[in-house]
Design a protein around this motif. Structure first.
Motif, PDB file in Angstrom:
ATOM      1  N   LYS A 230       0.821  -1.224   0.000  1.00 56.79           N
ATOM      2  CA  LYS A 230       0.000   0.000   0.000  1.00 56.79           C
ATOM      3  C   LYS A 230       0.847   1.263   0.000  1.00 56.79           C
ATOM      4  O   LYS A 230       0.378   2.333  -0.428  1.00 56.79           O
ATOM      5  CB  LYS A 230      -0.960  -0.007   1.184  1.00 56.79           C
ATOM      6  N   ARG A 231       2.067   1.188   0.487  1.00 57.33           N
ATOM      7  CA  ARG A 231       2.987   2.326   0.455  1.00 57.33           C
ATOM      8  C   ARG A 231       4.354   1.878  -0.040  1.00 57.33           C
ATOM      9  O   ARG A 231       4.799   0.771   0.281  1.00 57.33           O
ATOM     10  CB  ARG A 231       3.122   2.961   1.845  1.00 57.33           C
ATOM     11  N   ARG A 232       5.015   2.759  -0.769  1.00 53.35           N
ATOM     12  CA  ARG A 232       6.335   2.447  -1.307  1.00 53.35           C
ATOM     13  C   ARG A 232       7.376   2.323  -0.198  1.00 53.35           C
ATOM     14  O   ARG A 232       7.354   3.069   0.778  1.00 53.35           O
ATOM     15  CB  ARG A 232       6.818   3.528  -2.280  1.00 53.35           C
ATOM     16  N   ILE A 233       8.263   1.384  -0.369  1.00 51.17           N
ATOM     17  CA  ILE A 233       9.440   1.268   0.482  1.00 51.17           C
ATOM     18  C   ILE A 233      10.626   1.684  -0.377  1.00 51.17           C
ATOM     19  O   ILE A 233      10.997   0.991  -1.329  1.00 51.17           O
ATOM     20  CB  ILE A 233       9.618  -0.172   0.993  1.00 51.17           C
ATOM     21  N   GLU A 234      11.185   2.817  -0.083  1.00 53.16           N
ATOM     22  CA  GLU A 234      12.244   3.362  -0.928  1.00 53.16           C
ATOM     23  C   GLU A 234      13.507   2.510  -0.818  1.00 53.16           C
ATOM     24  O   GLU A 234      13.828   1.972   0.244  1.00 53.16           O
ATOM     25  CB  GLU A 234      12.548   4.816  -0.550  1.00 53.16           C
ATOM     26  N   SER A 235      14.210   2.409  -1.948  1.00 50.60           N
ATOM     27  CA  SER A 235      15.405   1.577  -2.020  1.00 50.60           C
ATOM     28  C   SER A 235      16.382   2.227  -2.988  1.00 50.60           C
ATOM     29  O   SER A 235      15.960   2.903  -3.933  1.00 50.60           O
ATOM     30  CB  SER A 235      15.028   0.180  -2.520  1.00 50.60           C
ATOM     31  N   PRO A 236      17.684   2.067  -2.770  1.00 40.09           N
ATOM     32  CA  PRO A 236      18.670   2.651  -3.696  1.00 40.09           C
ATOM     33  C   PRO A 236      18.771   1.896  -5.013  1.00 40.09           C
ATOM     34  O   PRO A 236      19.506   2.296  -5.901  1.00 40.09           O
ATOM     35  CB  PRO A 236      19.984   2.556  -2.917  1.00 40.09           C
ATOM     36  N   TYR A 237      18.035   0.793  -5.158  1.00 43.25           N
ATOM     37  CA  TYR A 237      18.102   0.029  -6.397  1.00 43.25           C
ATOM     38  C   TYR A 237      16.720  -0.482  -6.784  1.00 43.25           C
ATOM     39  O   TYR A 237      15.815  -0.575  -5.952  1.00 43.25           O
ATOM     40  CB  TYR A 237      19.076  -1.146  -6.286  1.00 43.25           C
ATOM     41  N   THR A 238      16.571  -0.780  -8.041  1.00 43.04           N
ATOM     42  CA  THR A 238      15.298  -1.295  -8.560  1.00 43.04           C
ATOM     43  C   THR A 238      15.424  -2.751  -8.995  1.00 43.04           C
ATOM     44  O   THR A 238      14.432  -3.361  -9.396  1.00 43.04           O
ATOM     45  CB  THR A 238      14.824  -0.458  -9.757  1.00 43.04           C
TER      46      THR A 238
ATOM     47  N   HIS B 236      16.093  -6.489   1.900  1.00 47.86           N
ATOM     48  CA  HIS B 236      16.244  -5.322   1.015  1.00 47.86           C
ATOM     49  C   HIS B 236      15.030  -4.404   0.967  1.00 47.86           C
ATOM     50  O   HIS B 236      15.131  -3.283   0.467  1.00 47.86           O
ATOM     51  CB  HIS B 236      16.578  -5.803  -0.400  1.00 47.86           C
ATOM     52  N   PHE B 237      13.894  -4.865   1.473  1.00 47.30           N
ATOM     53  CA  PHE B 237      12.703  -4.017   1.512  1.00 47.30           C
ATOM     54  C   PHE B 237      12.075  -4.153   2.897  1.00 47.30           C
ATOM     55  O   PHE B 237      10.944  -4.617   3.048  1.00 47.30           O
ATOM     56  CB  PHE B 237      11.726  -4.404   0.394  1.00 47.30           C
ATOM     57  N   ASP B 238      12.840  -3.736   3.892  1.00 47.21           N
ATOM     58  CA  ASP B 238      12.434  -3.871   5.277  1.00 47.21           C
ATOM     59  C   ASP B 238      11.087  -3.182   5.516  1.00 47.21           C
ATOM     60  O   ASP B 238      10.879  -2.040   5.117  1.00 47.21           O
ATOM     61  CB  ASP B 238      13.500  -3.248   6.185  1.00 47.21           C
ATOM     62  N   GLY B 239      10.170  -3.903   6.156  1.00 49.11           N
ATOM     63  CA  GLY B 239       8.850  -3.353   6.450  1.00 49.11           C
ATOM     64  C   GLY B 239       7.784  -3.723   5.436  1.00 49.11           C
ATOM     65  O   GLY B 239       6.633  -3.319   5.574  1.00 49.11           O
ATOM     66  N   TRP B 240       8.141  -4.535   4.442  1.00 51.26           N
ATOM     67  CA  TRP B 240       7.177  -4.877   3.398  1.00 51.26           C
ATOM     68  C   TRP B 240       5.975  -5.648   3.946  1.00 51.26           C
ATOM     69  O   TRP B 240       4.854  -5.498   3.444  1.00 51.26           O
ATOM     70  CB  TRP B 240       7.848  -5.695   2.280  1.00 51.26           C
ATOM     71  N   ARG B 241       6.194  -6.442   4.983  1.00 51.71           N
ATOM     72  CA  ARG B 241       5.105  -7.245   5.550  1.00 51.71           C
ATOM     73  C   ARG B 241       3.990  -6.350   6.113  1.00 51.71           C
ATOM     74  O   ARG B 241       2.810  -6.677   5.986  1.00 51.71           O
ATOM     75  CB  ARG B 241       5.635  -8.174   6.640  1.00 51.71           C
ATOM     76  N   LYS B 242       4.362  -5.229   6.732  1.00 52.36           N
ATOM     77  CA  LYS B 242       3.360  -4.317   7.301  1.00 52.36           C
ATOM     78  C   LYS B 242       2.564  -3.601   6.219  1.00 52.36           C
ATOM     79  O   LYS B 242       1.421  -3.188   6.460  1.00 52.36           O
ATOM     80  CB  LYS B 242       4.057  -3.288   8.199  1.00 52.36           C
ATOM     81  N   GLU B 243       3.165  -3.446   5.048  1.00 58.35           N
ATOM     82  CA  GLU B 243       2.502  -2.720   3.955  1.00 58.35           C
ATOM     83  C   GLU B 243       1.793  -3.657   2.979  1.00 58.35           C
ATOM     84  O   GLU B 243       1.177  -3.207   2.019  1.00 58.35           O
ATOM     85  CB  GLU B 243       3.534  -1.881   3.176  1.00 58.35           C
ATOM     86  N   LEU B 244       1.851  -4.956   3.229  1.00 59.59           N
ATOM     87  CA  LEU B 244       1.338  -5.933   2.271  1.00 59.59           C
ATOM     88  C   LEU B 244      -0.178  -5.827   2.109  1.00 59.59           C
ATOM     89  O   LEU B 244      -0.930  -5.876   3.085  1.00 59.59           O
ATOM     90  CB  LEU B 244       1.722  -7.348   2.727  1.00 59.59           C
ATOM     91  N   VAL B 245      -0.603  -5.715   0.842  1.00 55.12           N
ATOM     92  CA  VAL B 245      -2.021  -5.706   0.494  1.00 55.12           C
ATOM     93  C   VAL B 245      -2.408  -7.036  -0.128  1.00 55.12           C
ATOM     94  O   VAL B 245      -3.388  -7.661   0.263  1.00 55.12           O
ATOM     95  CB  VAL B 245      -2.354  -4.556  -0.484  1.00 55.12           C
ATOM     96  N   VAL B 246      -1.613  -7.471  -1.085  1.00 56.60           N
ATOM     97  CA  VAL B 246      -1.928  -8.722  -1.765  1.00 56.60           C
ATOM     98  C   VAL B 246      -0.642  -9.396  -2.253  1.00 56.60           C
ATOM     99  O   VAL B 246       0.174  -8.759  -2.916  1.00 56.60           O
ATOM    100  CB  VAL B 246      -2.911  -8.490  -2.945  1.00 56.60           C
ATOM    101  N   PRO B 247      -0.436 -10.675  -1.915  1.00 56.52           N
ATOM    102  CA  PRO B 247       0.684 -11.430  -2.487  1.00 56.52           C
ATOM    103  C   PRO B 247       0.176 -12.313  -3.626  1.00 56.52           C
ATOM    104  O   PRO B 247      -1.006 -12.676  -3.673  1.00 56.52           O
ATOM    105  CB  PRO B 247       1.127 -12.297  -1.314  1.00 56.52           C
ATOM    106  N   ARG B 248       1.056 -12.639  -4.550  1.00 57.47           N
ATOM    107  CA  ARG B 248       0.717 -13.615  -5.600  1.00 57.47           C
ATOM    108  C   ARG B 248       1.920 -14.526  -5.778  1.00 57.47           C
ATOM    109  O   ARG B 248       2.992 -14.084  -6.198  1.00 57.47           O
ATOM    110  CB  ARG B 248       0.377 -12.933  -6.926  1.00 57.47           C
ATOM    111  N   VAL B 249       1.724 -15.788  -5.458  1.00 54.17           N
ATOM    112  CA  VAL B 249       2.810 -16.759  -5.549  1.00 54.17           C
ATOM    113  C   VAL B 249       2.491 -17.779  -6.633  1.00 54.17           C
ATOM    114  O   VAL B 249       1.414 -18.375  -6.634  1.00 54.17           O
ATOM    115  CB  VAL B 249       3.024 -17.486  -4.206  1.00 54.17           C
ATOM    116  N   SER B 250       3.398 -17.960  -7.569  1.00 56.50           N
ATOM    117  CA  SER B 250       3.322 -19.045  -8.555  1.00 56.50           C
ATOM    118  C   SER B 250       4.499 -19.966  -8.275  1.00 56.50           C
ATOM    119  O   SER B 250       5.643 -19.628  -8.602  1.00 56.50           O
ATOM    120  CB  SER B 250       3.393 -18.498  -9.986  1.00 56.50           C
TER     121      SER B 250
END
Length: 437
Positions: free
Chosen positions: A290-298, A358-372
């Motif tokens: 739901k919110r961006r986690i800023e990172s020095p790389y893409t 590399h994207f610390d805090g992503w779990r708190k911002e998670l809206v929807v995961p998709r796993v294949s």
């Protein structure tokens, strides 16, 4: 049974089938595409809670040299691109990260190569660009590197690049001529990686637009159940309700489906010789935040874990809702991991750990995961035992083949576009000669 007459019938509505149909209909041919499911094949986009999840990354490699760019210009496709920021592509070295050295700027800054190894790697890049490094069709890239006594650091760097671009955890088995043919093109490009705004959905919509504007026919949810041949010619294809007649036929369906369809035809023995195809499998783990986690790389690649993460929404503005973020993690699967539930769970946990790092805090911002857990990114794994299917055979003169399992230029989707484009050129030339005779 109803009968229909066309210049060209295309079986399969994936990237290869749709691009061929768009090109031929734009060239004035009466065309029909028959697809048993939904258009796009493995190149689809689905919307989940406002996030646009692509089945596989919609990245195009070497766009300025690609066949898609050629089609984009000739067909006036309305596509919008974001170019990959090279200096934001990093390797995870454990305690630190380093620039991926796929251009001169990256080569000067990378920590993976030191001292003379940077010059040795630059030497191989230059000789590849000039066409002096061509590989040997009888040697894998590992065997070629060993025979040439390439330094360990440079060898590791070249295999790391192969892992990234061929989507494989077993890069050492890639045929050396395929390896150098691919990198000759990629090293010479000015646009190494690009993303389509709107993902695969946008590209598929554009192909459909061109087909329909040129009176092409698209038939979905219809399976081709059989074909009729006479001597060295396909005369008809059959579905449960229709019989279709055309001058030429393009089959853009995977090898296992082809073999069933061409059973008891003059091409049966030719196709049987290609019965050892094994797809390239990966696990995708995409997360919509739901919110961006800023990172020095893409883009971050861990060669030891064989995992990389791409910030899709950094390049594709339509991938996430305003303020949100769509990340895609890809883990390469080895042969012994494809059918192992235990391996799948272990790899899934490794990906989550990589996200945590590399994207610390992503779990708190998670809206929807998709796993294949087991996804096919390409219908053929490039090894010494597997080569692309020819786009035509002498056994049947009006049957052609296109897809990422066929002989062509590039890798992944570019194999679909290049094989489809080349098949279209063959058909247009042949039909023009027949009309002029």
């Amino acid at each position: 049974m109803k009968k229909s007459q066309y210049d060209v019938i295309i079986v399969g509505g994936g990237l290869a089938g749709l691009s061929a149909a768009a090109y031929l209909s734009h060239s004035g041919k009466k065309v029909a595409v028959i697809e048993r499911g939904k258009l796009g094949g493995r190149a689809m986009t689905i919307n989940m809670k406002g996030f646009q999840f692509n089945f596989g990354a919609h990245a195009i490699y070497g766009r300025d040299k690609s066949y898609l760019a050629l089609m984009e210009k000739e067909l006036n496709l309305k596509l919008y691109w974001s170019e990959f920021t090279q200096m934001k592509a990093k390797y995870d070295l454990g305690e630190e990260v380093s620039v991926v050295p796929s251009n001169i700027g990256g080569l000067l800054q990378t920590k993976l190569l030191k001292g003379m190894d940077k010059f040795r790697f630059a030497y191989h890049v230059l000789f590849t660009m000039l066409g002096f490094e061509k590989g040997d069709p009888t040697l894998s890239i590992q065997q070629w590197l060993d025979r040439k006594k390439v330094s360990p650091a440079v060898k590791e760097m070249m295999l790391n690049l192969a892992s990234s671009n061929f989507f494989t955890g077993e890069p050492e088995s890639i045929p050396s001529d395929v390896f150098f043919g691919y990198y000759k093109r990629l090293f010479k490009t000015n646009i190494p990686v690009s993303y389509i705004q709107g993902g695969w959905r946008k590209l598929i919509d554009e192909f459909v637009r061109v087909i329909e504007q040129n009176n092409g026919e698209i038939i979905t949810k219809t399976k081709v159940t059989g074909i009729t041949t006479e001597k060295s010619t396909v005369t008809k294809i059959h579905t449960s309700k229709h019989t279709f007649v055309a001058d030429d036929f393009i089959f853009a369906i995977p090898p296992d489906e082809l073999k069933v369809l061409f059973n008891s035809t003059p091409l049966q023995s030719d196709l049987e010789s290609y019965n050892s195809y094994e797809p390239t499998y990966v696990m995708f783990y995409d997360v919509g935040l739901k919110r961006r986690i800023e990172s020095p790389y893409t883009y971050i690649f861990d060669k030891d874990r064989q995992i990389f993460i791409s910030d899709i929404s950094y390049y594709d503005m339509e991938a996430a809702p305003p303020g949100g973020q769509l990340l895609q993690a890809v883990a390469y699967l080895k042969a012994n991991e494809v059918d192992s539930t235990q391996s799948h769970e272990h790899i899934k946990n490794r990906i989550e750990d990589f996200y945590d790092k590399h994207f610390d805090g992503w779990r708190k911002e998670l809206v929807v995961p998709r796993v294949s857990k087991v996804a096919v990114v390409q219908a053929i794994k490039w090894t010494m035992n597997q080569r692309g299917l020819p786009t035509s055979f002498p056994g049947i003169k009006n049957a052609y083949f296109a897809g990422d399992w066929c002989q062509g230029t590039g890798q992944l989707s570019e194999l679909s576009f290049s094989s489809a484009y080349n098949v279209c050129q063959q058909i247009l030339k042949k039909q023009a000669e027949q009309q002029g005779a």
